[in-house]
Design an enzyme around this catalytic site. Structure first.
Site, short mmCIF file in Angstrom:
data_model
loop_
_atom_site.label_atom_id
_atom_site.label_comp_id
_atom_site.label_asym_id
_atom_site.label_seq_id
_atom_site.Cartn_x
_atom_site.Cartn_y
_atom_site.Cartn_z
N GLU A 195 -2.58 1.37 11.63
CA GLU A 195 -2.48 2.66 12.34
C GLU A 195 -1.82 2.48 13.71
OE1 GLU A 195 -6.37 4.52 12.20
OE2 GLU A 195 -6.14 4.87 10.03
N CYS A 221 2.93 7.31 -0.63
CA CYS A 221 2.84 6.02 -1.32
C CYS A 221 3.24 6.15 -2.78
CB CYS A 221 1.42 5.45 -1.19
SG CYS A 221 1.08 4.87 0.48
N CYS A 277 0.45 3.17 5.49
CA CYS A 277 -0.60 2.97 4.48
C CYS A 277 -0.55 1.54 3.93
CB CYS A 277 -0.39 3.93 3.31
SG CYS A 277 -0.67 5.66 3.70
N ASN A 315 -3.82 -0.91 5.68
CA ASN A 315 -3.22 0.14 6.52
C ASN A 315 -3.19 -0.29 7.98
OD1 ASN A 315 -6.06 0.53 6.10
ND2 ASN A 315 -5.95 2.55 7.01
N GLU A 362 -0.66 0.59 0.79
CA GLU A 362 0.18 0.44 -0.40
C GLU A 362 1.64 0.19 -0.02
OE1 GLU A 362 -2.02 2.77 0.29
OE2 GLU A 362 -2.92 3.65 -1.50
N CYS A 380 -1.80 8.09 -1.56
CA CYS A 380 -1.30 9.37 -1.03
C CYS A 380 0.08 9.67 -1.62
CB CYS A 380 -1.24 9.33 0.49
SG CYS A 380 0.16 8.42 1.15
N1 THU Z 1 -4.19 5.46 3.85
C1 THU Z 1 -3.71 4.42 3.10
O1 THU Z 1 -3.64 3.28 3.57
N2 THU Z 1 -3.33 4.68 1.83
C2 THU Z 1 -3.37 5.90 1.24
O2 THU Z 1 -2.86 6.07 0.14
C3 THU Z 1 -4.06 7.00 1.90
C4 THU Z 1 -4.32 6.82 3.34
C5 THU Z 1 -4.57 5.21 5.24
C6 THU Z 1 -3.66 5.88 6.23
C7 THU Z 1 -4.57 6.00 7.43
O3 THU Z 1 -4.53 4.78 8.17
C8 THU Z 1 -5.95 6.15 6.83
O4 THU Z 1 -5.85 5.71 5.48
C9 THU Z 1 -6.48 7.58 6.84
O5 THU Z 1 -5.58 8.46 6.26
#
Ligand code: THU
Length: 160
Positions: free
Chosen positions: A64, A115, A73, A62, A75, A112
């Site tokens: 940010e 994704c 994310c 991920n 994925e 999530c």
């Molecule tokens: N995140 C992911 O990388 N994948 C997911 O399926 C759920 C959330 C990341 C997004 C963000 O950077 C952090 O997790 C908190 O939500």
């Protein structure tokens, strides 16, 4: 009026050792790339590893952003890279792991909703299921034999 019931199923493994070595290797690569996540805001680091039918493994973590919704994310970082670089390849398997710098994640962390929708697009495009394995930092591993188990009533191109 009528009610419908949709069932979905997952296989649960207590430890990585119960999985085939190919999946253990894939999860270990997801664990390594998870450590490269750029997650200064949530402190929640996610790693994803995809195995393609051409033998390549594609990794993503991920990423940010100070403007929160601009982040991505793990994925989708991985699957969009796979789609961009190897558009003809099929995605066979996906391993996902998430760990927090704040407290240890012991429950399997599923992808999530956004994704799931993105993975669904590629599963439909390639017309073969993508096996998905997900875990926290430690603990059980969930296996879904297809994205469909994670997204009942999915929206796809047939509605367009
Ligand atoms: N995140 C992911 O990388 N994948 C997911 O399926 C759920 C959330 C990341 C997004 C963000 O950077 C952090 O997790 C908190 O939500």
């Amino acid at each position: 009026m009528k009610e419908i019931n949709i069932t979905t199923s997952f296989t649960i493994f207590d430890t990585l050792n119960e999985l085939p070595t190919e999946i253990q290797d894939l999860m270990h690569q997801a664990i390594e790339v998870r450590k490269k996540a750029y997650a200064p805001y949530s402190k929640f680091k996610v790693g994803a590893a995809l195995l393609l039918d051409n033998g390549k493994v594609i990794l993503g973590s991920n990423q940010e952003n100070a403007a929160y919704p601009s982040g991505l994310c793990a994925e989708r970082t991985a699957i969009f890279y796979a789609g961009s670089t190897y558009p003809e390849a099929k995605i066979l398997k996906m391993a996902i792991t998430a760990a927090s710098d704040i407290n240890q994640t012991t429950a399997p962390i599923p992808p999530c909703g956004s994704c799931r929708q993105s993975i669904a697009e590629y599963e439909i495009k390639q017309d073969t299921p993508i096996e998905i394995y997900f875990m926290g930092e430690i603990g059980e591993i969930y296996k879904s034999s297809s994205l469909k188990n994670l997204l009942p009533l999915m929206f796809d191109k047939k509605f367009l």
